[in-house]
Design a protein around this motif. Sequence first.
Motif, PDB file in Angstrom:
ATOM      1  N   LEU A 481       0.802  -1.218   0.000  1.00  0.00           N
ATOM      2  CA  LEU A 481       0.000   0.000   0.000  1.00  0.00           C
ATOM      3  C   LEU A 481       0.841   1.277   0.000  1.00  0.00           C
ATOM      4  CD1 LEU A 481      -2.974  -0.944   2.368  1.00  0.00           C
ATOM      5  CD2 LEU A 481      -2.912  -0.879  -0.127  1.00  0.00           C
ATOM      6  N   PRO A 482       1.939   1.370   0.769  1.00  0.00           N
ATOM      7  CA  PRO A 482       2.740   2.603   0.702  1.00  0.00           C
ATOM      8  C   PRO A 482       3.287   2.906  -0.688  1.00  0.00           C
ATOM      9  CG  PRO A 482       3.332   1.316   2.638  1.00  0.00           C
ATOM     10  CD  PRO A 482       2.442   0.454   1.811  1.00  0.00           C
ATOM     11  N   LEU A 484       1.691   2.762  -3.374  1.00  0.00           N
ATOM     12  CA  LEU A 484       0.667   3.499  -4.112  1.00  0.00           C
ATOM     13  C   LEU A 484       0.713   4.991  -3.822  1.00  0.00           C
ATOM     14  CD1 LEU A 484      -2.365   1.071  -3.658  1.00  0.00           C
ATOM     15  CD2 LEU A 484      -0.772   1.200  -5.574  1.00  0.00           C
ATOM     16  N   THR A 485       1.389   5.406  -2.761  1.00  0.00           N
ATOM     17  CA  THR A 485       1.474   6.826  -2.419  1.00  0.00           C
ATOM     18  C   THR A 485       2.649   7.516  -3.110  1.00  0.00           C
ATOM     19  OG1 THR A 485       2.849   6.418  -0.454  1.00  0.00           O
ATOM     20  CG2 THR A 485       0.467   6.313  -0.169  1.00  0.00           C
ATOM     21  N   THR A 487       4.911   9.299  -5.889  1.00  0.00           N
ATOM     22  CA  THR A 487       4.590  10.224  -6.978  1.00  0.00           C
ATOM     23  C   THR A 487       5.816  10.393  -7.868  1.00  0.00           C
ATOM     24  OG1 THR A 487       5.203  12.135  -5.620  1.00  0.00           O
ATOM     25  CG2 THR A 487       2.882  11.456  -5.599  1.00  0.00           C
ATOM     26  N   GLY A 491       6.664   6.901  -8.590  1.00  0.00           N
ATOM     27  CA  GLY A 491       5.307   6.400  -8.684  1.00  0.00           C
ATOM     28  C   GLY A 491       5.028   5.725 -10.018  1.00  0.00           C
ATOM     29  N   THR A 495       4.305   1.994  -9.004  1.00  0.00           N
ATOM     30  CA  THR A 495       2.865   1.837  -8.804  1.00  0.00           C
ATOM     31  C   THR A 495       2.273   0.714  -9.656  1.00  0.00           C
ATOM     32  OG1 THR A 495       2.601   4.149  -8.142  1.00  0.00           O
ATOM     33  CG2 THR A 495       0.645   3.001  -8.941  1.00  0.00           C
TER      34      THR A 495
END
Length: 732
Positions: A481-482, A484-485, A487, A491, A495
Amino acid sequence: MSTDPHQADASEFKPNGLIERILAFSIAQRWLVVFACLGVAAFGAWNFLRLPIDAVPDITNVQVQINTTAPGFSPLEVEQRITFPLETSMGGLPDLDYTRSLSRYGLSQVTVVFKDGTDIYFARQLVNERLQQAKDQLPVGVETAMGPISTGLGEIYNYVVDAKEGAKKPDGSAYSPADLRTIQDWIITPQLRTVPGVVEVNTIGGYERQLHVLPNPARLMAYGLTFRDVMTALATNNANVGAGYIERNGEQYLVRTPGQALTAEDVGSIVINSHAGTPIRVSDLAEVKDGRELRNGAATLNGHEVVLGTTMLLIGENSRTVAERVANKLGEIQKSLPEGVEARAVYDRSTLVEATIATVEKNLVEGALFVIAVLFLLLGNIRAAIVTALVIPLAMLFTITGMVENKVSANLMSLGAIDFGIIIDGAVIIVENCLRLLAHEQERRGRLLNMQERFQTILAGASEVIRPSLFGTMIIAVVYLPVLTLTGVEGKMFTPMAVTVLMALLGASIFSMTFVPAAIAIFVSGKVKEKENWFMRGARVTYQPLLGLMIKLRWVVAPAAVALVVVTGIAASRMGGEFIPSLDEGDAAVQALRVPGTSLTQSLEMQSALEKRLLQLPEVKEVFARTGVAEVATDAMPPSISDGYLMLKPRSEWPNPKKTKAELMEDVEKAAEEIPGSNYELSQPIQLRFNELISGVRSDVGVKIFGDDSTRCSRSRARFRRCSRRCPEPRT
């Protein structure tokens, strides 16, 4: 009620929660669940045909290029009169991240970068609105246009237009660079632009055909005419004029006056004025001949000049599919080209994509087969092992559907992160526990179970372990999950990997609750025994004595383990680090950096010598390069820089197939340094393009120096260069 088979009857288990009710429904409606899972698999197979496939994730930011051609303007004039007004006019745009620009002779390029997630078409609309407002501030005669809707992975297919040795035109003369450029512009390019997924066909090399009018000043003075008179006559007399139509005998005839000049003779016959009733034509005052444009770029192949075409991929399209379409279309176009002229590919992205996907496919297939083999060895029940193994393709097809819906491409990062062991972990636990309970129930009752008893036992076995199984899967999912944060470049790179893994875990969890119990209810019947097979007995015989020995020597084993951790930690602290491992694209790129101000002609001579030297390496198949700027200035290079591409032979054709890519690049660097007058930067085609598009520099590490005083900036650059040379293994 306890579900321990030694304490209660497993066949009397009653579902009392949502998850248990899902399990009960899956067992009761087992055939419906199986067919539904097959429908999901079929939908995934259909989505696989729509799945974008590429070698690596596209990490290009959301950007819009503004290219302005201004013939005759010096770099300083371009910066002051074009680049600065355009760049400042972009300020205040919604979701704007930053802008960067460069100004060269006759060319301005402004790159407007938006924040991640901005729709590219919305961004282009905003930029276009500001362009309309800024055009009034620009000099008369300049042409401004936005770059193609493409990314750093957009250059998917390069081809050259060249004449075969000894090829002649119908008039017996050899094909010139201008002839090849004309064939490219009027035959090949218009047809390639019709290929679905191709947004632009960029051309570099050759000469655009021009007719040059060279007035004689003495004759102009004798007739009392000026250059302006000649220009006005050429502009007003080089057009076809229509005069409506006439009707005669029920038919309609168009009336027109063809006046467009097509040849040098047509231009020479244009009347400028008259003297004593005698017309004064252009040919009386000037020499008219075929000429060449003042070009800013050229292309070479294996040491001689050619015309190079680059097809650019529309954002969101499948690079492999579009490249194959372009190759097929180019084969059709070849049939319509003049005899002796050929258009052939020199770089095809689909080759790299297929090689990458083949590597991923090989790893996935081998991993799946290994997992299946382990299942057969551990479970000891062929039907149960098959049920568990079926979760792998079902979860993969479910994942493909999720990737398509989330616009994630299949590449080395996204597919390479899938772990089949994690995917089937929950299914293995459920199957093993169901087999255990079925064996215990049969042993307790002393007979085979009837259908209802078997279904209740399967429900009890699945319910007993489903919650811990889902909890373990959730723990694994939380780890991603981290990611997905993230950028920016991070990212875009990681991602897709996290999304793919999460989709695979979600699919595996769903199939563990539905398909696995339903399939067990259908396929696992008859006598079920809980006993260790030969593999587990052998493992136990080996492991138990070793475990006893380690326990006896615990005061030796524990310090040794701690020491091993310390040693590996020290070794790890001295290892180098990088963002991601570099993908071997199979080919290489050699960028030649020459002294600023080097002319295009001189650069071409030096580049030809470099290509001929690199061709002497036995591993190199061919070398092509583009020098300067192309027709569409997506890569605004000066004439002093050449982007060279080394197409390598298959490794099986190398003199030493075991030779590493790093060793080959050392040979390439040594060979290039034999050609004096240039600095060289070694890279790879995609890597080179990514670096330039993302940051505006072509190297992995770049330093930009800003200031109003160019002299002070130059001194700062020199100081930094001296400091950088003290670093270990400096490049350039």
